[in-house]
Design an enzyme around this catalytic site. Structure first.
Site, mmCIF file in Angstrom:
data_model
loop_
_atom_site.group_PDB
_atom_site.id
_atom_site.type_symbol
_atom_site.label_atom_id
_atom_site.label_comp_id
_atom_site.label_asym_id
_atom_site.label_seq_id
_atom_site.Cartn_x
_atom_site.Cartn_y
_atom_site.Cartn_z
ATOM 1 N N HIS A 17 0.842 -1.205 0.000
ATOM 2 C CA HIS A 17 0.000 0.000 0.000
ATOM 3 C C HIS A 17 0.880 1.260 0.000
ATOM 4 O O HIS A 17 0.613 2.218 -0.739
ATOM 5 C CB HIS A 17 -0.888 0.047 1.250
ATOM 6 C CG HIS A 17 -1.887 -1.070 1.377
ATOM 7 N ND1 HIS A 17 -1.949 -1.891 2.462
ATOM 8 C CD2 HIS A 17 -2.875 -1.476 0.541
ATOM 9 C CE1 HIS A 17 -2.937 -2.768 2.305
ATOM 10 N NE2 HIS A 17 -3.504 -2.550 1.148
ATOM 11 N N LYS A 41 -17.769 -8.469 6.754
ATOM 12 C CA LYS A 41 -16.372 -8.903 6.687
ATOM 13 C C LYS A 41 -15.788 -8.997 8.100
ATOM 14 O O LYS A 41 -16.091 -8.155 8.948
ATOM 15 C CB LYS A 41 -15.570 -7.869 5.863
ATOM 16 C CG LYS A 41 -14.783 -8.488 4.713
ATOM 17 C CD LYS A 41 -14.118 -7.426 3.866
ATOM 18 C CE LYS A 41 -13.062 -7.975 2.957
ATOM 19 N NZ LYS A 41 -12.489 -6.939 2.087
ATOM 20 N N ARG A 90 -1.493 -5.968 -8.836
ATOM 21 C CA ARG A 90 -0.347 -6.855 -8.589
ATOM 22 C C ARG A 90 -0.202 -7.946 -9.633
ATOM 23 O O ARG A 90 0.899 -8.403 -9.918
ATOM 24 C CB ARG A 90 -0.502 -7.543 -7.220
ATOM 25 C CG ARG A 90 -0.156 -6.671 -6.070
ATOM 26 C CD ARG A 90 -0.663 -7.262 -4.782
ATOM 27 N NE ARG A 90 -2.119 -7.212 -4.735
ATOM 28 C CZ ARG A 90 -2.839 -7.451 -3.662
ATOM 29 N NH1 ARG A 90 -2.242 -7.820 -2.554
ATOM 30 N NH2 ARG A 90 -4.139 -7.361 -3.700
ATOM 31 N N SER A 127 -2.073 -7.996 2.563
ATOM 32 C CA SER A 127 -2.470 -7.953 3.976
ATOM 33 C C SER A 127 -2.754 -9.365 4.477
ATOM 34 O O SER A 127 -2.509 -9.671 5.644
ATOM 35 C CB SER A 127 -3.719 -7.091 4.152
ATOM 36 O OG SER A 127 -3.442 -5.743 3.855
HETATM 37 P P1 ADP Z 1 -9.400 -4.455 -0.712
HETATM 38 O O1 ADP Z 1 -10.123 -5.336 0.264
HETATM 39 O O2 ADP Z 1 -10.223 -3.314 -1.205
HETATM 40 O O3 ADP Z 1 -8.671 -5.195 -1.818
HETATM 41 P P2 ADP Z 1 -6.757 -3.966 0.365
HETATM 42 O O4 ADP Z 1 -6.419 -3.204 1.595
HETATM 43 O O5 ADP Z 1 -6.378 -5.423 0.336
HETATM 44 O O6 ADP Z 1 -8.309 -3.756 0.191
HETATM 45 O O7 ADP Z 1 -6.110 -3.276 -0.916
HETATM 46 C C1 ADP Z 1 -6.325 -1.929 -1.237
HETATM 47 C C2 ADP Z 1 -5.638 -1.589 -2.555
HETATM 48 O O8 ADP Z 1 -4.224 -1.753 -2.408
HETATM 49 C C3 ADP Z 1 -6.029 -2.491 -3.728
HETATM 50 O O9 ADP Z 1 -6.079 -1.718 -4.905
HETATM 51 C C4 ADP Z 1 -4.884 -3.470 -3.814
HETATM 52 O O10 ADP Z 1 -4.724 -3.997 -5.140
HETATM 53 C C5 ADP Z 1 -3.734 -2.554 -3.460
HETATM 54 N N1 ADP Z 1 -2.573 -3.329 -2.992
HETATM 55 C C6 ADP Z 1 -2.487 -4.130 -1.926
HETATM 56 N N2 ADP Z 1 -1.258 -4.704 -1.833
HETATM 57 C C7 ADP Z 1 -0.556 -4.233 -2.897
HETATM 58 C C8 ADP Z 1 0.782 -4.463 -3.401
HETATM 59 N N3 ADP Z 1 1.630 -5.285 -2.790
HETATM 60 N N4 ADP Z 1 1.143 -3.797 -4.541
HETATM 61 C C9 ADP Z 1 0.270 -2.976 -5.167
HETATM 62 N N5 ADP Z 1 -0.990 -2.730 -4.758
HETATM 63 C C10 ADP Z 1 -1.394 -3.351 -3.638
#
Ligand code: ADP
Length: 149
Positions: A17, A41, A90, A127
């Protein structure tokens, strides 16, 4: 003024992030990191904890603010007068999932989704991997911002 919303669960915020946010800072005047609250969730960290982790990471960045919201992301964007959604990509699975949502959001509201491609160094981070490590009492410090836990 270009204001973007970066929506997500941030359970917890990771260096993946952080990479996307840091690279988006020069592109926008303001970025609202928006934690979506979904009653169906189950989260590892409370909303307050997730907000605190992000605050610790971005305490000194004036372009960044942190909010939570429920309901449709596009409705939230409109309520704060933001015309852009920021998302990270990703892999092909992310792309397929995000594509349908981005097209729907644009049709519903005219709001554009801006995608940034993950960096090679952080592409493997999610995450859910961080949560698995923490649940099993492992050391996740190389995947998350310094000092958040
Ligand atoms: P959600 O449940 O909406 O996917 P996340 O917190 O998992 O929430 O992710 C929020 C955003 O961050 C998403 O667009 C996700 O693709 C991006 N993201 C998460 N990890 C990475 C990473 N390692 N590289 C690039 N983008 C990421």
């Amino acid at each position: 003024m270009k204001k973007a919303v970066f929506p997500g669960s941030f359970d917890p915020i990771t260096l993946g992030h952080v990479d996307i946010i840091n690279r988006a800072i020069p592109l926008f005047d303001e970025i609202v990191i928006a934690i979506g609250v979904n009653a169906d969730k189950r989260y590892m960290f409370t909303l307050e904890e997730r907000i605190e982790f992000i605050k610790k990471t971005y305490a000194h960045e004036p372009k960044i603010s942190i909010q939570s919201y429920s309901g449709l992301t596009v409705d939230y964007c409109k309520s704060i007068d933001s015309s852009f959604i920021l998302r990270g990509l990703r892999n092909p699975a992310d792309f397929e999932f995000e594509k349908a949502i981005a097209i729907t959001n644009r049709k519903l509201s005219g709001i554009e989704t801006v995608f940034l491609l993950t960096s090679a160094e952080t592409s493997f981070i999610s995450s859910s991997i961080v949560r698995d490590i923490l649940k099993n009492k492992g050391d996740a410090s190389i995947l998350i911002p310094k000092g958040i836990l």
